[in-house]
Each structure stands twice: as structure tokens, then as C-alpha cells.
Design a protein around this motif. Structure first.
Motif, mmCIF file in Angstrom:
data_model
loop_
_atom_site.group_PDB
_atom_site.id
_atom_site.type_symbol
_atom_site.label_atom_id
_atom_site.label_comp_id
_atom_site.label_asym_id
_atom_site.label_seq_id
_atom_site.Cartn_x
_atom_site.Cartn_y
_atom_site.Cartn_z
ATOM 1 N N ASP A 40 -37.474 40.835 35.006
ATOM 2 C CA ASP A 40 -38.700 41.576 34.702
ATOM 3 C C ASP A 40 -38.441 43.080 34.755
ATOM 4 O OD1 ASP A 40 -38.344 41.917 37.388
ATOM 5 O OD2 ASP A 40 -40.299 41.142 37.995
ATOM 6 N N ALA A 93 -42.227 44.432 33.812
ATOM 7 C CA ALA A 93 -43.294 43.519 33.418
ATOM 8 C C ALA A 93 -43.740 42.782 34.675
ATOM 9 C CB ALA A 93 -42.807 42.542 32.363
ATOM 10 N N LYS A 94 -44.890 42.155 34.608
ATOM 11 C CA LYS A 94 -45.426 41.453 35.782
ATOM 12 C C LYS A 94 -44.653 40.182 36.104
ATOM 13 C CE LYS A 94 -50.048 43.294 36.150
ATOM 14 N NZ LYS A 94 -50.948 43.590 35.065
ATOM 15 N N PRO A 96 -40.930 37.768 34.776
ATOM 16 C CA PRO A 96 -39.702 37.837 33.965
ATOM 17 C C PRO A 96 -40.004 37.542 32.496
ATOM 18 C CG PRO A 96 -39.302 36.623 35.993
ATOM 19 C CD PRO A 96 -40.786 36.870 35.930
#
Ligand SMILES: [Cu+2]
Length: 130
Positions: A40, A93-94, A96
């Protein structure tokens, strides 16, 4: 006259080339062309300090396992932050990113003289079996 001017014009374009001090990509995580476990966090590292606010990044998924006709799909939910060293961009990103092949399009501006540079980074992410 035209025949004499033409080569001169082409030569001047060639000499102008990349501006001195134009920032360039010196490293990334994942590295260019690599296949790494899903993550992520992505990182772009540049040759000199950059103006993060004048820089843009777009992440596009270009291929996905099991989807032969996958078109370019923009990944909208990314968070781009300037790195603490002043010469990198951290993309997060929140969760992966899904397994697949990605293209990261970047445009940056040099902090020193605002000269801009752009490029692309491609890499693949894969799911590692537990
Ligand atoms: Cu996809």
C-alpha cells in the motif's frame, strides 16, 4: 536558404536537449520493471528537491491476472505526500493495491528553478501465498 536553415534549427533543438538541473527520477519503490509483493506504499525518489504541490502523480492499473482485456484503469484512491527528504513523493492507499501491473505517471517541478519533468514507472504487484 531554407535548406541551410533547416539543419541549423534541428541542431539547436538537439543542443537544447534536457535543461541543466532538470530533475530526474533516481529511484523508486517498487523499482522500475520489478514484480514485488502487494503493497500500500509506493515511493518516487528524485535527483533534487522538488515542489510537491506543483507535482502530480497518477496511478493506472494496466493489467490484472485473469482479465485478458483489462483496459487502463485509474486508481483514484491514492494519497500523495512529499517525502521528508524534500526530494521524494510517497504514494499511499488505505489497503494494498490489488495484484496486477501498474503504470505510475509522474510530473514534478524542481524546487530550485521550477523546471518540470515527467515520466512513467511500470511495475507489477503479486499476491504472495501464505
Ligand atoms: Cu483492475
Amino acid at each position: 536558404m531554407r535548406k541551410i536553415l533547416m539543419p541549423a534549427a534541428i541542431l539547436s533543438l538537439f543542443v537544447a536537449g534536457p535543461a541543466i538541473g532538470q530533475p530526474s527520477l533516481t529511484g523508486s519503490n517498487p523499482s522500475a520493471g520489478s514484480t514485488t509483493p502487494r503493497t500500500d506504499r509506493l515511493r518516487l525518489l528524485f535527483s533534487e528537491p522538488i515542489d510537491a504541490r506543483a507535482s502530480t502523480v497518477q496511478l493506472v492499473m494496466t493489467d490484472m491476472p485473469g482479465m485478458p482485456h483489462h483496459g487502463a484503469m485509474r486508481m483514484a484512491a491514492i494519497d500523495v505526500k512529499p517525502g521528508k527528504d524534500g526530494r521524494s513523493l510517497d504514494i499511499g492507499a488505505k489497503a494494498p493495491f490489488p495484484a496486477g501491473t501498474y503504470r505510475l505517471d509522474w510530473t514534478i517541478a524542481s524546487k530550485a528553478d521550477r523546471s518540470r519533468a515527467s515520466g512513467q514507472l511500470t511495475f507489477s504487484l503479486e499476491t504472495v501465498p501464505k
